[in-house]
Design a protein around this motif. Sequence first.
Motif, PDB file in Angstrom:
ATOM      1  N   ASP A 169       0.832  -1.196   0.000  1.00  0.00           N
ATOM      2  CA  ASP A 169       0.000   0.000   0.000  1.00  0.00           C
ATOM      3  C   ASP A 169       0.870   1.251   0.000  1.00  0.00           C
ATOM      4  OD1 ASP A 169      -2.100  -1.701   0.125  1.00  0.00           O
ATOM      5  OD2 ASP A 169      -2.802  -1.111   2.116  1.00  0.00           O
ATOM      6  N   THR A 170       0.277   2.375  -0.406  1.00  0.00           N
ATOM      7  CA  THR A 170       0.947   3.674  -0.326  1.00  0.00           C
ATOM      8  C   THR A 170       0.057   4.635   0.455  1.00  0.00           C
ATOM      9  OG1 THR A 170       1.966   3.290  -2.492  1.00  0.00           O
ATOM     10  CG2 THR A 170       1.989   5.538  -1.650  1.00  0.00           C
ATOM     11  N   PRO A 171       0.441   5.034   1.658  1.00  0.00           N
ATOM     12  CA  PRO A 171       1.677   4.659   2.349  1.00  0.00           C
ATOM     13  C   PRO A 171       1.613   3.212   2.844  1.00  0.00           C
ATOM     14  CG  PRO A 171       0.320   5.969   3.791  1.00  0.00           C
ATOM     15  CD  PRO A 171      -0.361   5.979   2.453  1.00  0.00           C
ATOM     16  N   ARG A 172       2.759   2.610   3.067  1.00  0.00           N
ATOM     17  CA  ARG A 172       2.866   1.221   3.481  1.00  0.00           C
ATOM     18  C   ARG A 172       2.302   1.053   4.899  1.00  0.00           C
ATOM     19  NH1 ARG A 172       8.417  -1.473   2.061  1.00  0.00           N
ATOM     20  NH2 ARG A 172       7.389  -1.500   0.024  1.00  0.00           N
ATOM     21  N   ARG A 173       1.421   0.042   5.060  1.00  0.00           N
ATOM     22  CA  ARG A 173       0.813  -0.217   6.371  1.00  0.00           C
ATOM     23  C   ARG A 173       1.509  -1.335   7.133  1.00  0.00           C
ATOM     24  NH1 ARG A 173      -3.746  -2.431   6.389  1.00  0.00           N
ATOM     25  NH2 ARG A 173      -4.011  -3.004   4.187  1.00  0.00           N
ATOM     26  N   CYS A 174       2.517  -1.951   6.509  1.00  0.00           N
ATOM     27  CA  CYS A 174       3.211  -3.078   7.134  1.00  0.00           C
ATOM     28  C   CYS A 174       4.664  -3.048   6.682  1.00  0.00           C
ATOM     29  CB  CYS A 174       2.539  -4.387   6.734  1.00  0.00           C
ATOM     30  SG  CYS A 174       3.418  -5.876   7.223  1.00  0.00           S
ATOM     31  N   SER A 175       5.596  -3.125   7.622  1.00  0.00           N
ATOM     32  CA  SER A 175       7.018  -3.141   7.280  1.00  0.00           C
ATOM     33  C   SER A 175       7.451  -4.555   6.933  1.00  0.00           C
ATOM     34  CB  SER A 175       7.846  -2.617   8.442  1.00  0.00           C
ATOM     35  OG  SER A 175       7.797  -3.539   9.530  1.00  0.00           O
ATOM     36  N   LEU A 176       8.635  -4.682   6.355  1.00  0.00           N
ATOM     37  CA  LEU A 176       9.175  -5.994   6.040  1.00  0.00           C
ATOM     38  C   LEU A 176       9.375  -6.812   7.313  1.00  0.00           C
ATOM     39  CD1 LEU A 176      10.286  -7.908   3.862  1.00  0.00           C
ATOM     40  CD2 LEU A 176      12.535  -6.843   4.203  1.00  0.00           C
ATOM     41  N   THR A 177       9.830  -6.151   8.361  1.00  0.00           N
ATOM     42  CA  THR A 177      10.036  -6.850   9.645  1.00  0.00           C
ATOM     43  C   THR A 177       8.712  -7.383  10.183  1.00  0.00           C
ATOM     44  OG1 THR A 177      11.932  -5.452  10.176  1.00  0.00           O
ATOM     45  CG2 THR A 177      10.868  -6.602  12.011  1.00  0.00           C
ATOM     46  N   GLU A 178       7.663  -6.561  10.123  1.00  0.00           N
ATOM     47  CA  GLU A 178       6.349  -6.978  10.602  1.00  0.00           C
ATOM     48  C   GLU A 178       5.789  -8.118   9.755  1.00  0.00           C
ATOM     49  OE1 GLU A 178       4.704  -2.747  12.441  1.00  0.00           O
ATOM     50  OE2 GLU A 178       4.539  -3.152  10.280  1.00  0.00           O
ATOM     51  N   LEU A 179       6.007  -8.061   8.459  1.00  0.00           N
ATOM     52  CA  LEU A 179       5.531  -9.130   7.585  1.00  0.00           C
ATOM     53  C   LEU A 179       6.247 -10.436   7.890  1.00  0.00           C
ATOM     54  CD1 LEU A 179       3.837 -10.075   5.170  1.00  0.00           C
ATOM     55  CD2 LEU A 179       5.700  -9.303   3.660  1.00  0.00           C
ATOM     56  N   ALA A 180       7.574 -10.370   8.077  1.00  0.00           N
ATOM     57  CA  ALA A 180       8.347 -11.569   8.402  1.00  0.00           C
ATOM     58  C   ALA A 180       7.882 -12.167   9.739  1.00  0.00           C
ATOM     59  CB  ALA A 180       9.829 -11.231   8.449  1.00  0.00           C
ATOM     60  N   ASP A 181       7.644 -11.299  10.731  1.00  0.00           N
ATOM     61  CA  ASP A 181       7.156 -11.786  12.023  1.00  0.00           C
ATOM     62  C   ASP A 181       5.790 -12.448  11.870  1.00  0.00           C
ATOM     63  OD1 ASP A 181       9.415 -10.870  13.247  1.00  0.00           O
ATOM     64  OD2 ASP A 181       8.523  -8.999  13.974  1.00  0.00           O
ATOM     65  N   HIS A 182       4.936 -11.854  11.065  1.00  0.00           N
ATOM     66  CA  HIS A 182       3.594 -12.418  10.838  1.00  0.00           C
ATOM     67  C   HIS A 182       3.675 -13.804  10.206  1.00  0.00           C
ATOM     68  CE1 HIS A 182      -0.591 -12.761   9.644  1.00  0.00           C
ATOM     69  NE2 HIS A 182      -0.201 -12.911   8.386  1.00  0.00           N
ATOM     70  N   LEU A 183       4.637 -13.977   9.307  1.00  0.00           N
ATOM     71  CA  LEU A 183       4.800 -15.263   8.612  1.00  0.00           C
ATOM     72  C   LEU A 183       5.653 -16.243   9.404  1.00  0.00           C
ATOM     73  CD1 LEU A 183       5.399 -13.868   5.015  1.00  0.00           C
ATOM     74  CD2 LEU A 183       3.415 -15.203   5.755  1.00  0.00           C
ATOM     75  N   GLY A 184       6.336 -15.765  10.440  1.00  0.00           N
ATOM     76  CA  GLY A 184       7.183 -16.629  11.237  1.00  0.00           C
ATOM     77  C   GLY A 184       8.461 -17.039  10.532  1.00  0.00           C
ATOM     78  N   ILE A 185       9.028 -16.129   9.719  1.00  0.00           N
ATOM     79  CA  ILE A 185      10.262 -16.415   8.997  1.00  0.00           C
ATOM     80  C   ILE A 185      11.242 -15.276   9.238  1.00  0.00           C
ATOM     81  CG2 ILE A 185       9.148 -17.793   7.208  1.00  0.00           C
ATOM     82  CD1 ILE A 185       9.196 -15.375   5.374  1.00  0.00           C
ATOM     83  N   ALA A 186      12.502 -15.509   8.897  1.00  0.00           N
ATOM     84  CA  ALA A 186      13.518 -14.474   9.056  1.00  0.00           C
ATOM     85  C   ALA A 186      13.267 -13.346   8.067  1.00  0.00           C
ATOM     86  CB  ALA A 186      14.898 -15.074   8.842  1.00  0.00           C
ATOM     87  N   LYS A 187      13.673 -12.137   8.469  1.00  0.00           N
ATOM     88  CA  LYS A 187      13.490 -10.968   7.609  1.00  0.00           C
ATOM     89  C   LYS A 187      14.220 -11.150   6.288  1.00  0.00           C
ATOM     90  CE  LYS A 187      14.294  -5.968   7.498  1.00  0.00           C
ATOM     91  NZ  LYS A 187      14.790  -4.794   8.270  1.00  0.00           N
ATOM     92  N   SER A 188      15.427 -11.727   6.319  1.00  0.00           N
ATOM     93  CA  SER A 188      16.199 -11.935   5.092  1.00  0.00           C
ATOM     94  C   SER A 188      15.502 -12.923   4.164  1.00  0.00           C
ATOM     95  CB  SER A 188      17.609 -12.422   5.430  1.00  0.00           C
ATOM     96  OG  SER A 188      17.557 -13.650   6.155  1.00  0.00           O
ATOM     97  N   THR A 189      14.896 -13.978   4.763  1.00  0.00           N
ATOM     98  CA  THR A 189      14.163 -14.970   3.960  1.00  0.00           C
ATOM     99  C   THR A 189      12.936 -14.338   3.319  1.00  0.00           C
ATOM    100  OG1 THR A 189      14.895 -16.755   5.411  1.00  0.00           O
ATOM    101  CG2 THR A 189      12.976 -17.191   4.019  1.00  0.00           C
ATOM    102  N   CYS A 190      12.243 -13.517   4.100  1.00  0.00           N
ATOM    103  CA  CYS A 190      11.055 -12.840   3.584  1.00  0.00           C
ATOM    104  C   CYS A 190      11.431 -11.919   2.426  1.00  0.00           C
ATOM    105  CB  CYS A 190      10.392 -12.046   4.710  1.00  0.00           C
ATOM    106  SG  CYS A 190       8.827 -11.286   4.254  1.00  0.00           S
ATOM    107  N   SER A 191      12.519 -11.163   2.591  1.00  0.00           N
ATOM    108  CA  SER A 191      12.957 -10.240   1.550  1.00  0.00           C
ATOM    109  C   SER A 191      13.338 -10.988   0.275  1.00  0.00           C
ATOM    110  CB  SER A 191      14.150  -9.427   2.060  1.00  0.00           C
ATOM    111  OG  SER A 191      14.663  -8.602   1.036  1.00  0.00           O
ATOM    112  N   GLU A 192      14.100 -12.083   0.422  1.00  0.00           N
ATOM    113  CA  GLU A 192      14.536 -12.861  -0.743  1.00  0.00           C
ATOM    114  C   GLU A 192      13.354 -13.487  -1.470  1.00  0.00           C
ATOM    115  OE1 GLU A 192      17.136 -14.809  -3.461  1.00  0.00           O
ATOM    116  OE2 GLU A 192      17.371 -13.079  -2.119  1.00  0.00           O
ATOM    117  N   THR A 193      12.395 -14.014  -0.706  1.00  0.00           N
ATOM    118  CA  THR A 193      11.222 -14.644  -1.314  1.00  0.00           C
ATOM    119  C   THR A 193      10.398 -13.617  -2.086  1.00  0.00           C
ATOM    120  OG1 THR A 193      11.145 -16.261   0.486  1.00  0.00           O
ATOM    121  CG2 THR A 193       9.173 -16.048  -0.869  1.00  0.00           C
ATOM    122  N   LEU A 194      10.192 -12.446  -1.481  1.00  0.00           N
ATOM    123  CA  LEU A 194       9.444 -11.390  -2.167  1.00  0.00           C
ATOM    124  C   LEU A 194      10.175 -10.935  -3.428  1.00  0.00           C
ATOM    125  CD1 LEU A 194       8.070  -9.040   0.648  1.00  0.00           C
ATOM    126  CD2 LEU A 194       6.749 -10.460  -0.930  1.00  0.00           C
TER     127      LEU A 194
END
Length: 224
Positions: free
Chosen positions: A168-193
């Motif tokens: 969304d613009t503005p973003r309602r969820c950070s990468l860190t929050e998304l990774a926590d929600h999915l239960g994965i590392a931030k680096s894994t979440c970033s690479e997958t996205l």
Amino acid sequence: MAQATLTLTMPEQVWIQQLSTAYPTTTFRVLAAVPGSETGFALVRISGPEVADVVADMRDHPQILEVTLAQSSNNEATVHFETTAPLLLFSARESGIPIELPVEIVDGEATIEVTGSRDRLAELVDQFERYGLSYRIEHVRERLHESQLLSDRQLEVVVAAVEAGYYDTPRRCSLTELADHLGIAKSTCSETLHRAEEGIIKRFVDDLPDFDSEESLEDQLASS
């Protein structure tokens, strides 16, 4: 499998070319069609300000053997007919490529969608040339099933990101929050996205009509 969009122009001696150019504001929408051994049968919805005249001319045309009116109103009619000149149907039958319906024909031109192997599509355009149909290539691309575009994990992460407002613009969820929600590392979440976005963006760019329309279909299929 390749998917192609082509705009066709029928030979001047064929009934649909004659009628559609004589009534350029009329749309012929082919709903169903099947080739016979020497003729073809189709169900067509005709719409426009001169429908009654179009149907009358169909009945009188020597290439139309039979016309049955299924439905009619002031500006629309649905007819079933048999013709001795079903060039699209014969081309599809001889090449083994079905033409996706419905097909609309307006002012002498029909835009069609076809999907098949590259060899079959090349055979289809050979048949068009055999029957005197000229064609213009609008689009050629490789057709992939959605499962070939994203892995299950990538699809899961992308859907979660959209639902959480990451895009969304503005973003309602950070990468860190998304990774926590999915239960994965931030680096894994970033690479997958990133990998998912790469596949989606490349598909989008591949779908853009950036080819040379003067290039033959055979050349486009060979280079794609």
